[in-house]
Enzyme design. Sequence first.
Site, mmCIF file in Angstrom:
data_model
loop_
_atom_site.group_PDB
_atom_site.id
_atom_site.type_symbol
_atom_site.label_atom_id
_atom_site.label_comp_id
_atom_site.label_asym_id
_atom_site.label_seq_id
_atom_site.Cartn_x
_atom_site.Cartn_y
_atom_site.Cartn_z
ATOM 1 N N SER A 131 0.887 -1.165 0.000
ATOM 2 C CA SER A 131 0.000 0.000 0.000
ATOM 3 C C SER A 131 0.920 1.209 0.000
ATOM 4 O O SER A 131 2.056 1.120 0.492
ATOM 5 C CB SER A 131 -0.847 0.027 1.281
ATOM 6 O OG SER A 131 -1.499 1.276 1.417
ATOM 7 N N TYR A 144 -2.732 -0.339 10.549
ATOM 8 C CA TYR A 144 -2.579 -0.555 9.102
ATOM 9 C C TYR A 144 -1.253 0.037 8.617
ATOM 10 O O TYR A 144 -0.480 -0.627 7.927
ATOM 11 C CB TYR A 144 -3.754 0.091 8.349
ATOM 12 C CG TYR A 144 -3.788 -0.238 6.864
ATOM 13 C CD1 TYR A 144 -4.158 -1.505 6.427
ATOM 14 C CD2 TYR A 144 -3.461 0.721 5.906
ATOM 15 C CE1 TYR A 144 -4.197 -1.813 5.067
ATOM 16 C CE2 TYR A 144 -3.496 0.423 4.549
ATOM 17 C CZ TYR A 144 -3.868 -0.850 4.135
ATOM 18 O OH TYR A 144 -3.904 -1.147 2.789
HETATM 19 N N1 LIG Z 1 -8.447 -0.746 -1.640
HETATM 20 C C1 LIG Z 1 -7.437 0.081 -1.416
HETATM 21 O O1 LIG Z 1 -7.613 1.301 -1.454
HETATM 22 C C2 LIG Z 1 -6.052 -0.461 -1.150
HETATM 23 C C3 LIG Z 1 -4.969 0.424 -1.264
HETATM 24 C C4 LIG Z 1 -3.697 -0.043 -1.028
HETATM 25 C C5 LIG Z 1 -3.486 -1.371 -0.696
HETATM 26 N N2 LIG Z 1 -4.554 -2.219 -0.592
HETATM 27 C C6 LIG Z 1 -4.278 -3.605 -0.226
HETATM 28 O O2 LIG Z 1 -4.758 -4.455 -1.240
HETATM 29 C C7 LIG Z 1 -5.008 -5.751 -0.712
HETATM 30 C C8 LIG Z 1 -6.365 -6.219 -1.196
HETATM 31 O O3 LIG Z 1 -7.359 -5.377 -0.630
HETATM 32 P P1 LIG Z 1 -8.687 -4.933 -1.413
HETATM 33 O O4 LIG Z 1 -8.679 -3.475 -1.480
HETATM 34 O O5 LIG Z 1 -8.842 -5.724 -2.656
HETATM 35 O O6 LIG Z 1 -9.780 -5.288 -0.310
HETATM 36 P P2 LIG Z 1 -10.917 -6.406 -0.244
HETATM 37 O O7 LIG Z 1 -11.500 -6.232 1.104
HETATM 38 O O8 LIG Z 1 -11.786 -6.308 -1.454
HETATM 39 O O9 LIG Z 1 -10.091 -7.761 -0.360
HETATM 40 C C9 LIG Z 1 -9.338 -8.296 0.683
HETATM 41 C C10 LIG Z 1 -9.650 -9.769 0.716
HETATM 42 O O10 LIG Z 1 -8.751 -10.415 1.622
HETATM 43 C C11 LIG Z 1 -9.471 -11.437 2.275
HETATM 44 N N3 LIG Z 1 -8.771 -11.832 3.490
HETATM 45 C C12 LIG Z 1 -8.651 -11.146 4.646
HETATM 46 N N4 LIG Z 1 -7.931 -11.851 5.524
HETATM 47 C C13 LIG Z 1 -7.590 -13.010 4.922
HETATM 48 C C14 LIG Z 1 -6.833 -14.136 5.304
HETATM 49 N N5 LIG Z 1 -6.294 -14.227 6.525
HETATM 50 N N6 LIG Z 1 -6.673 -15.144 4.424
HETATM 51 C C15 LIG Z 1 -7.231 -15.086 3.181
HETATM 52 N N7 LIG Z 1 -7.952 -14.030 2.756
HETATM 53 C C16 LIG Z 1 -8.134 -13.011 3.616
HETATM 54 C C17 LIG Z 1 -10.857 -10.850 2.508
HETATM 55 O O11 LIG Z 1 -11.830 -11.859 2.740
HETATM 56 C C18 LIG Z 1 -11.078 -10.063 1.222
HETATM 57 O O12 LIG Z 1 -11.780 -10.820 0.244
HETATM 58 C C19 LIG Z 1 -4.879 -5.614 0.804
HETATM 59 O O13 LIG Z 1 -3.629 -6.120 1.226
HETATM 60 C C20 LIG Z 1 -4.957 -4.111 1.011
HETATM 61 O O14 LIG Z 1 -4.320 -3.710 2.192
HETATM 62 C C21 LIG Z 1 -5.836 -1.789 -0.823
#
Ligand SMILES: NC(=O)c1ccc[n+]([C@@H]2O[C@H](COP(=O)([O-])OP(=O)(O)OC[C@H]3O[C@@H](n4cnc5c(N)ncnc54)[C@H](O)[C@@H]3O)[C@@H](O)[C@H]2O)c1
Length: 253
Positions: A131, A144
């Site tokens: 991130s 976070y």
């Molecule tokens: N959305 C944003 O703005 C953003 C920005 C920067 C980084 N990220 C990172 O991107 C990654 C994906 O997030 P996203 O935005 O797609 O969110 P999201 O909530 O759509 O997806 C995250 C997924 O991870 C799964 N998950 C959580 N804990 C888990 C575990 N222990 N084992 C297996 N699956 C698990 C959840 O069930 C969910 O489906 C994360 O690491 C997040 O920190 C997101």
Amino acid sequence: MEAMQGAGVVVTGAGGGIGAALARRFAAEGARVVVNDLDADKVKAVADEIGGIAVAGDASAIVAEARDALGGTVDVYCANAGVASGGSEAADESVWALAWDVNVMAHVRAAHALLPDWLERGHGRFVSTVSAAGLLTMIGAAPYSVTKHGAYAFAEWLSLTYRHRGVKVHAICPQGVRTDMLEATGSAGDLVLQPTAIEPEAVADALMKGIEEDRFLVLPHPEVAAYYQARAADPDRWMTNMNHLQQKWETAK
Ligand SMILES: NC(=O)c1ccc[n+]([C@@H]2O[C@H](COP(=O)([O-])OP(=O)(O)OC[C@H]3O[C@@H](n4cnc5c(N)ncnc54)[C@H](O)[C@@H]3O)[C@@H](O)[C@H]2O)c1
């Protein structure tokens, strides 16, 4: 991408959001994809859609099952599952513990399980969805921010330690991406992330470009490079500016 034709790829947290976009993209490039998430129904839906293999469960403990499902070899491992743990120093210990477990230790455990085979074969690719909070910070979200810095530090360590032995590492550091997680960030996300938010597919595009160009740091929002430089060049100025944002947030919420 020719290199992905027939490759065995694992994507954790792929039931939706960025993970599902990565899984779709790798499948479109001809890879055999293991779709993992805690949510078994979402795993099945994405796996069915892309002709992938469903492996539900905690991302910390699926490498052996995924490797078996792929016929013994994982070529690309995407440590993408994450939790958006908000709060301050006063956040409950359980919130900090979950953030460490999913955002950092799941990556460490996966690398531990993958490295012996990768070092023996002389190749392997580890993709960490970090991130921009791992390079900078996220207002209102100490667990976070701290654990994403940890994820970045681990990816960096992995890359510098094993790059001469054929292991490639990519750290993806986006700002806002339109997923369920972004929706859950509330007023801080509205202020900091929503205005420049991108679609999950743009993150997959940036990763593919990063793979082609053999880059460690993948920035789906290119402006993050300038913020990262500004933070390093003058930390006090950077924190004063971030504090202005904090005060704006406190007034707005
Ligand atoms: N959305 C944003 O703005 C953003 C920005 C920067 C980084 N990220 C990172 O991107 C990654 C994906 O997030 P996203 O935005 O797609 O969110 P999201 O909530 O759509 O997806 C995250 C997924 O991870 C799964 N998950 C959580 N804990 C888990 C575990 N222990 N084992 C297996 N699956 C698990 C959840 O069930 C969910 O489906 C994360 O690491 C997040 O920190 C997101």
